[in-house]
Scaffold this motif. Structure first.
Motif, mmCIF file in Angstrom:
data_model
loop_
_atom_site.group_PDB
_atom_site.id
_atom_site.type_symbol
_atom_site.label_atom_id
_atom_site.label_comp_id
_atom_site.label_asym_id
_atom_site.label_seq_id
_atom_site.Cartn_x
_atom_site.Cartn_y
_atom_site.Cartn_z
ATOM 1 N N SER A 109 2.077 -2.975 7.488
ATOM 2 C CA SER A 109 2.376 -4.416 8.205
ATOM 3 C C SER A 109 1.236 -4.021 9.672
ATOM 4 O O SER A 109 0.623 -2.830 9.773
ATOM 5 N N GLN A 110 1.254 -5.435 10.140
ATOM 6 C CA GLN A 110 0.598 -5.244 11.294
ATOM 7 C C GLN A 110 1.615 -4.630 12.877
ATOM 8 O O GLN A 110 0.116 -5.054 14.082
ATOM 9 N N GLN A 111 2.105 -4.620 12.000
ATOM 10 C CA GLN A 111 3.206 -4.492 13.837
ATOM 11 C C GLN A 111 3.314 -2.975 14.362
ATOM 12 O O GLN A 111 3.399 -2.051 13.499
ATOM 13 N N PRO A 112 3.426 -2.706 14.867
ATOM 14 C CA PRO A 112 2.769 -1.458 15.854
ATOM 15 C C PRO A 112 4.279 -0.776 15.817
ATOM 16 O O PRO A 112 5.395 -1.371 16.014
ATOM 17 N N LEU A 113 4.047 0.683 15.848
ATOM 18 C CA LEU A 113 5.475 1.072 16.366
ATOM 19 C C LEU A 113 5.718 2.194 17.347
ATOM 20 O O LEU A 113 4.260 1.709 18.145
ATOM 21 N N LEU A 153 -8.704 0.545 2.803
ATOM 22 C CA LEU A 153 -8.552 2.110 2.059
ATOM 23 C C LEU A 153 -7.598 2.736 2.989
ATOM 24 O O LEU A 153 -6.778 3.834 1.931
ATOM 25 N N GLY A 154 -6.882 2.688 3.978
ATOM 26 C CA GLY A 154 -5.617 3.788 4.505
ATOM 27 C C GLY A 154 -4.953 2.658 3.822
ATOM 28 O O GLY A 154 -3.774 3.586 3.590
ATOM 29 N N GLN A 155 -4.153 1.078 3.796
ATOM 30 C CA GLN A 155 -3.376 1.339 2.714
ATOM 31 C C GLN A 155 -3.623 1.626 1.111
ATOM 32 O O GLN A 155 -2.151 1.933 0.927
ATOM 33 N N MET A 156 -4.345 1.611 0.647
ATOM 34 C CA MET A 156 -4.352 2.077 -0.333
ATOM 35 C C MET A 156 -4.072 3.667 -0.608
ATOM 36 O O MET A 156 -3.094 4.312 -2.026
ATOM 37 N N LEU A 157 -4.182 4.444 0.303
ATOM 38 C CA LEU A 157 -4.009 5.694 0.665
ATOM 39 C C LEU A 157 -2.322 5.905 0.761
ATOM 40 O O LEU A 157 -2.066 6.969 -0.033
ATOM 41 N N GLY A 158 -2.214 5.023 2.190
ATOM 42 C CA GLY A 158 -0.952 4.824 1.840
ATOM 43 C C GLY A 158 0.135 4.620 0.684
ATOM 44 O O GLY A 158 1.095 5.830 0.154
ATOM 45 N N LYS A 159 -0.541 4.102 -0.559
ATOM 46 C CA LYS A 159 0.351 3.683 -1.491
ATOM 47 C C LYS A 159 0.686 4.845 -2.684
ATOM 48 O O LYS A 159 1.269 5.020 -3.086
ATOM 49 N N ALA A 160 -0.650 5.256 -2.640
ATOM 50 C CA ALA A 160 -0.570 7.031 -2.820
ATOM 51 C C ALA A 160 0.196 7.912 -2.221
ATOM 52 O O ALA A 160 1.131 8.635 -3.370
#
Length: 362
Positions: free
Chosen positions: A41-45, A11-18
């Motif tokens: 990405s699954q790599q932390p910032l 859901l977070g990824q889909m929100l991010g796409k929007a």
């Protein structure tokens, strides 16, 4: 705008796409790993949660089970007061709010512990559903009981933490309404969506095929507006209902309220001019909410299997979404939206594909 999304699941990824589609920036916070992530990405910032929240203009969430500590750290950027958010994620205060607003729900009682739950069940002469006050989804944190069944074992299990006891409802359908409210109080709701569950997990949703009466559609929208107005809510919120009664006597009883984008709204990614994720980002960033154009759509969840068959990837009427998760029985790993021309066609396709796409836990 800069947006922090709490949760970095599908859901977070889909929100991010929007977010990207509308020209904004975002980062996601994994509450499981306590790490800030870039979209996709699954790599932390190299950024802490506090830094991400300071960076953001607004903070939103993909799921409501954040915990009060995380809410307290980020609530200054929420568009919903922290106490209202925390109230919505507790089924006791959620039910009490529905009662206060005269939004019909099943009869219920709260309990704090095993002793109180035992007393409720001992005085009960009808079937009930027991639910943990917080947490629980896809059938987890729920128990069913009817007179004549053992009380001790279920009370000891369910009574480990507070919860509610609800009357079992003789319903004809399970449905949901997914809609958004803007800063100005404008509301846009998608059509009432039929939801079919297997072992407590959403198997498929059907929407846009005019299966329900206009009166029932209007009633769902009225309940949604009453609730979101009372909360001064901004963004997408979903309400799950039971349809009770027949014909002109049909009405709705609230089952659950989800203050977020919702699995039963995934069909909008193929069946609407503005899907639930874009609608949410529009609402929280102050963009206008458009009139919604709808096409009949079936959404089938992909659960527990290792992949989506090539036949669906190739089908012109199907749109496949794979979440990149390791498959295990009962875990949602994707969904497939299929354009349909009638409700009956949708049910036929659901019966064809659900067993092939779903492996549930025993």
């Amino acid at each position: 705008m800069k947006i922090l999304i709490l949760g970095n699941g599908q859901l977070g990824q889909m929100l991010g796409k929007a977010v990207i589609q509308q020209g904004h920036e975002c980062v996601l916070y994994s509450d499981r790993l306590d790490k800030v992530m870039a979209l996709g990405s699954q790599q932390p910032l190299a950024m802490t949660l506090a830094e991400a929240n300071d960076w953001a203009d607004v903070t939103t969430w993909e799921h409501e089970h954040l915990g009060e500590a995380l809410v307290a750290k980020t609530a200054d950027k929420f568009l919903l007061k922290a106490e209202r958010f925390n109230g919505l994620v507790d089924r006791r205060t959620q039910k009490a709010l529905c009662d206060e607003l005269d939004i019909p729900t099943s009869a219920w009682k709260a309990y704090e512990n095993t002793t109180e739950l035992t007393a409720i069940l001992e005085s009960c002469d009808h079937a009930v559903v027991i639910k943990s006050a917080k947490g629980g989804y896809d059938g987890k944190g729920q128990w069913r009981w009817k007179p004549g069944e053992d009380i001790t074992a279920i009370a000891e299990d369910a009574g480990q933490r507070p919860g509610i006891v609800e009357d079992m409802i003789a319903f004809t359908d399970e449905v949901s309404v997914v809609g958004a409210r803007s800063h100005k109080g404008e509301q846009r709701c998608f059509p009432l969506t039929l939801n079919v569950h297997t072992k407590g997990i959403l198997s498929y949703s059907l929407a846009g095929a005019e299966h329900f009466s206009k009166a029932l559609e209007a009633l769902a929208k009225e309940h949604h507006k009453k609730l979101t107005d009372a909360l001064d809510y901004v963004g997408v919120l979903a309400i799950e209902f039971f349809v009770v009664g027949e014909g002109d006597n049909q009405h709705l009883l609230v089952n659950e309220v989800a203050p977020r984008v919702h699995n039963s709204g995934h069909w909008t990614m193929s069946g609407a001019n503005c899907d639930q994720f874009n609608l949410h980002i529009r609402a929280i960033t102050g963009l206008p909410l458009p009139e919604l154009l709808i096409a009949p759509t079936l959404m089938v969840n992909v659960i527990g299997v290792a992949g989506i068959p090539e036949a669906l990837w190739e089908a012109a009427a199907a749109e496949c979404h794979w979440y990149g998760k390791d498959a295990r029985p009962g875990r949602k790993v994707g969904h497939v939206n299929i354009m349909i021309d009638s409700f009956e066609r949708g049910e036929n396709l659901a019966s064809t594909w659900a067993d092939k796409l779903q492996l549930l836990a025993s």
